[in-house]
Motif scaffolding. Structure first.
Motif, PDB file in Angstrom:
ATOM      1  N   UNK A 137      95.332  70.754   5.186  1.00 12.12           N
ATOM      2  CA  UNK A 137      95.707  70.654   6.594  1.00 12.12           C
ATOM      3  C   UNK A 137      95.765  72.024   7.264  1.00 12.12           C
ATOM      4  N   UNK A 140      92.318  73.345   7.791  1.00 15.40           N
ATOM      5  CA  UNK A 140      91.671  72.642   8.898  1.00 15.40           C
ATOM      6  C   UNK A 140      92.164  73.157  10.242  1.00 15.40           C
ATOM      7  N   UNK A 141      93.450  73.475  10.317  1.00 12.06           N
ATOM      8  CA  UNK A 141      93.976  74.060  11.554  1.00 12.06           C
ATOM      9  C   UNK A 141      93.299  75.379  11.857  1.00 12.06           C
ATOM     10  N   UNK A 144      89.960  74.772  13.320  1.00  9.22           N
ATOM     11  CA  UNK A 144      90.091  74.419  14.728  1.00  9.22           C
ATOM     12  C   UNK A 144      90.309  75.674  15.578  1.00  9.22           C
ATOM     13  N   UNK A 145      91.175  76.551  15.108  1.00  7.25           N
ATOM     14  CA  UNK A 145      91.411  77.806  15.821  1.00  7.25           C
ATOM     15  C   UNK A 145      90.126  78.585  15.979  1.00  7.25           C
ATOM     16  N   UNK A 230      98.007  76.877  22.741  1.00 11.88           N
ATOM     17  CA  UNK A 230      97.387  75.553  22.697  1.00 11.88           C
ATOM     18  C   UNK A 230      97.210  75.051  21.269  1.00 11.88           C
ATOM     19  N   UNK A 231      98.314  74.675  20.698  1.00 10.99           N
ATOM     20  CA  UNK A 231      98.322  74.248  19.300  1.00 10.99           C
ATOM     21  C   UNK A 231      97.587  72.927  19.100  1.00 10.99           C
ATOM     22  N   UNK A 232      97.428  72.571  17.855  1.00 16.08           N
ATOM     23  CA  UNK A 232      96.977  71.223  17.538  1.00 16.08           C
ATOM     24  C   UNK A 232      98.210  70.409  17.155  1.00 16.08           C
ATOM     25  N   UNK A 233      97.993  69.210  16.676  1.00 19.37           N
ATOM     26  CA  UNK A 233      99.109  68.324  16.384  1.00 19.37           C
ATOM     27  C   UNK A 233     100.068  68.830  15.307  1.00 19.37           C
ATOM     28  N   UNK A 234      99.577  69.629  14.391  1.00 16.79           N
ATOM     29  CA  UNK A 234     100.371  69.972  13.207  1.00 16.79           C
ATOM     30  C   UNK A 234     101.489  70.966  13.458  1.00 16.79           C
TER      31      UNK A 234
ATOM     32  N   UNK B  67      89.548  66.879  14.553  1.00 16.67           N
ATOM     33  CA  UNK B  67      90.910  67.087  15.008  1.00 16.67           C
ATOM     34  C   UNK B  67      90.869  67.642  16.415  1.00 16.67           C
ATOM     35  N   UNK B  68      91.959  67.466  17.139  1.00 19.45           N
ATOM     36  CA  UNK B  68      91.978  67.855  18.544  1.00 19.45           C
ATOM     37  C   UNK B  68      93.079  68.861  18.838  1.00 19.45           C
TER      38      UNK B  68
END
Lengths: 235, 235
Positions: A137, A140-141, A144-145, A230-234, B67-68
């Motif tokens: 996880x 994956x973050x 995304x970054x 602007x974070x993601x859900x985690x 992921x968003x």
DNA sequence: CGTGTGTTTGACCCGTTTCAACTGGAGTGG
DNA sequence: CCACTCCAGTTGAAACGGGTCAAACACACG
């Protein structure tokens, strides 16, 4: 991964050690039982493709884990903080290199012992799997970054990561240490050192942060920085 | 992760199914015993934060996992191919969304069943952990691609990934299908659709690839493309 | 055969990199 | 104790890669 009220990871170690009566078998407690080894700043702990003989629990200090492209370009995949475990995702050989950023005290748990524990203790097995899932996880973050955010957003996100790893609150402000070099940060965020500097300068000018010396960052209002990053859900 | 002689993942499923006599318990065989479910192209299989009730084995088709960010920006974290398992890294809730790129046939194994198997079968437990480690490694490779490579190198690396997931050899050339949209590829590589197109055009002009229609790519000499893409150790 | 959506190409623009000069601590030796 | 060096960090100017915007194209579908 608590986000709104981040907690340093270190107490987890303490808890495991002080949990004497109903001492449950846990990954961290098993590691903590082993002696710590000192690695000096800059020293390597293991190298990509080294035989993975142990998993590690960091008692104190900060490490950098990285991988290399064949032409020598380095990518920093993450930083490891006190209370974090390291080297779990190896199968036979390590899949990344680990080097001490600061002086580090580290517990090493032999793989054979780990394998025994995985068979014998369902709770430890569950914890081990959770730890791997968390690693997926987190990585994956980072993806995304890297793939979606601007330089300034990446640097802001990075600061927030450090906050979640161990902050000091001085009054209403939040203070963090940033012990890794600008090059380490740059290689982590897919930027150059210059861009990291300039992004920090912009965040300062925008009033989000202040810096003291090279490695102390003060965050004015955490919520504002979160909005900006602007974070993601985690988190 | 074989690199020089990539192999499609599908035969793994076949092997598990045909392995009648000394039928060992394995993640894939357990999944294969379940009926397949059809998901049409574009349909979602699960959503980030959905309750994770099952793990999945793809029998046929290609999926996209993503992921968003909170402001809606999408990052594509990976693509899932026949023979791949999916949804392992969830703990309670899924950590990413999965959508069918093409029509997909998918086996679902309930989590409860998986947990039982993890306790009862050491070989399955080991396979499960290996699978998680591979997911970590794959995601880290993506991090390296995103943080260190140019647009053209990323596209070349992406093509090589597709090769390792299932190629057809026609004569001395290698042929792959690229069923996902340019936008999917762009969101995976941290680029725009335009840049993906232009990078493909450059690779064509350089003689590395040829395209047939929108989704067939022919690779002239695999070794040359590999050199150009500048892989990391894992391929 | 038109309409619509995904893809490709072109022109221009902007954010990040590159290259270079400068700054400021930390460490060293006179 | 100060001068000197060294190197990480910072700042500036110019170049460039990839993004943005716009238009053309192509294939699928009604």
């Amino acid at each position: 991964m608590e986000c709104l009220a981040p907690i340093t990871s270190r107490p987890i170690v303490r808890k495991a050690l002080s949990d004497r009566q109903t001492r449950t078998i846990s990954l961290r407690s098993e590691c903590s039982d082993r002696p710590t080894i000192l690695y000096h700043a800059g020293q390597k702990v293991f190298w990509e493709d080294d035989q993975a003989n142990s998993v590690f629990l960091v008692a104190d200090g900060v490490l950098r884990i990285s991988r290399f492209l064949l032409d020598g370009r380095r990518g920093v995949i993450g930083f490891v903080f006190p209370g974090d475990v390291m080297g779990l995702s190896a199968r036979g050989k390590h899949i990344y290199s680990a080097e001490a950023v600061t002086n580090c005290y580290i517990h090493a748990l032999p793989r054979e012992k780990l394998n025994t524990l995985l068979t014998e203790s369902p709770t430890l097995r569950d914890e081990f799997i959770s730890e791997l899932c968390a690693e997926v996880s987190r990585t994956q973050s980072l993806v995304l970054n890297l793939s979606q955010k601007s330089a300034e957003e990446r640097v802001a996100s990075f600061i927030l990561e450090l906050v979640s790893k161990g902050e000091r609150r001085t009054g209403s402000k939040v203070e963090i240490r940033m012990p890794m070099s600008r090059l380490d940060i740059a290689d982590y965020l897919g930027l150059t050192v210059e861009t990291v500097c300039r992004s920090l300068a912009k965040l300062k000018k925008a009033g989000h942060i202040r810096t003291v010396g090279r490695d102390i960052v003060l965050i004015e209002r955490l919520a504002d920085l979160r909005d900006f990053a602007c974070a993601d859900g985690t988190c």
